[in-house]
Design an enzyme around this catalytic site. Sequence first.
Site, PDB file in Angstrom:
ATOM      1  CD1 TRP A 325      -3.041   1.588   0.814  1.00  0.00           C
ATOM      2  CD2 TRP A 325      -1.631   2.428   2.047  1.00  0.00           C
ATOM      3  NE1 TRP A 325      -3.600   2.603   1.088  1.00  0.00           N
ATOM      4  CE2 TRP A 325      -2.718   3.345   1.843  1.00  0.00           C
ATOM      5  CE3 TRP A 325      -0.305   3.030   2.752  1.00  0.00           C
ATOM      6  CZ2 TRP A 325      -2.866   4.890   2.454  1.00  0.00           C
ATOM      7  CZ3 TRP A 325      -0.667   4.268   3.327  1.00  0.00           C
ATOM      8  CH2 TRP A 325      -1.444   4.985   3.172  1.00  0.00           C
ATOM      9  CG  HIS A 326       3.091   2.291   3.433  1.00  0.00           C
ATOM     10  ND1 HIS A 326       2.599   1.420   3.920  1.00  0.00           N
ATOM     11  CD2 HIS A 326       2.973   3.520   3.932  1.00  0.00           C
ATOM     12  CE1 HIS A 326       1.995   1.974   5.088  1.00  0.00           C
ATOM     13  NE2 HIS A 326       2.491   3.028   5.162  1.00  0.00           N
ATOM     14  N   GLY A 327       3.867   1.794  -1.412  1.00  0.00           N
ATOM     15  CA  GLY A 327       4.526   1.763  -2.493  1.00  0.00           C
ATOM     16  C   GLY A 327       4.801   0.810  -3.378  1.00  0.00           C
TER      17      GLY A 327
END
Length: 488
Positions: A325-327
């Site tokens: 989700w963060h990257g």
Amino acid sequence: MLFSSIEFLYCFLPAVLLLYYLTSFSVPLKNTVLLAASLYFYAWGEKKFVYVMVGSILLNYIFGLLVGHAKKHSKAGAAKLWLACGVACNLGLLFVFKYLTFTLTNINALFPLGFAVPQIALPIGISFFTFQSMSYIIDVYRDKASLQKNPLYLALYVALFPQLIAGPIVRYETVAEQIRYRRETWQGFHTGFCRFLVGLFKKVLISNQMGLIADKAFGINAVGTLNTPMAWLGAIAYALQIYYDFSGYSDMAIGLGKMFGFEFEENFNYPYISASITEFWRRWHISLGTWFRDYVYIPLGGSRVSTKARLVLNLAVVWILTGIWHGAQWNFLFWGVWFFVLLTFEKLFFSKQLKASDNLPFYKKLPGWIYAMIAVLFGWVLFRAENLSLAADYMGVMFGIGVASPADTTALMFIGQKAVYLAAAIIFAAPVVPFVRSKIDSLRESLGGAVIASAADILYAILLCGMFVVCSAYLLMSTYNPFIYFQF
């Protein structure tokens, strides 16, 4: 546009507040002002991406209607189908903009298929507004949120500028009534304005200063000349930078919400006093953690499963998803795996001890705190490094492995230059302010209150005004003003 920018502080926010309160006699009018302001705010940097967000809003509005209609007519199969289509479209949109380039690059690296790899710019805050949109249609399906037939109300929920680009991730059920019936008060505005200034101080005067140290340490590591003292200082500085960066933005978002009559839930609760990784994730980015808990972990069965293997699988799914989700980078995936391993270890072998330790005084939890903070530091090194190789190099240097140069005075120089900021960052990462507030409140009650209350309020107002002046001066003089969570 950043909250911590001169354009926002001296142009955008005053103009929006003026227009908003001039139209506050009418809910439709003030909602129109807020929606128009929010779309302008999002379009400030990249005008074309506002169409992506508007398209996402329309898509979820339509799927919400389809799910709601099917539910109303007791067509469970159709409701489930439309829900699945809605979730798939949201995830597809997120995949194209955030993960397609990464996926094709890695496929080409593994197999000689020769896929053309498009360079797709990432719309700011796409992960946040996509998760909010999905939660709306899921909650309509679950009968936890009422169907919204007014598209402007749904658009305001998704696009509301205080929480648009960095959260907190707000549930529709939390603000549905507020969108239609909220009332602004002077007390709410005052509380919100003070909260906003506290967040601005955390972002500009603490996070940015910690970022200068962290950038230096990770930059030195990239050229292979990092030494052990600077490695530890850089890791600690980055841990403080990302906390004050993100919690500062959350404070500003919550404060802005109050100024416009909205109540958003808290997103941070002093995570760096945690004595376990489980406790840390109860205190860090609370809205994201609860989103994954309610929409992924619990539907998978949560911890109420028949076997430990299934529990481990559920945790693995949640934390792999949390990582990516963060990257779209391997280091984010391994960051999620790192915390999955730690949390699984705690749940399988120390769950009873962790529950029993919740009410223990801090000094008895000191060994757990040391373990948790070291584990978190290594997690932040994974998170900050540009790739896994540099992360491994950095961690090695922290233990004196592969050190290319002896210890020098770089770390001491930064400690000397940033001593005040470092001290403030460490002190305010603990619940010092609530403790002082409680003591002042006790003193008020014991002494009758009036004089103490007036003196404390005046001192607090002077302090906040001073902080605002200093922040403004910094923003005018410095070009260094990064925002870590813009990339998400």
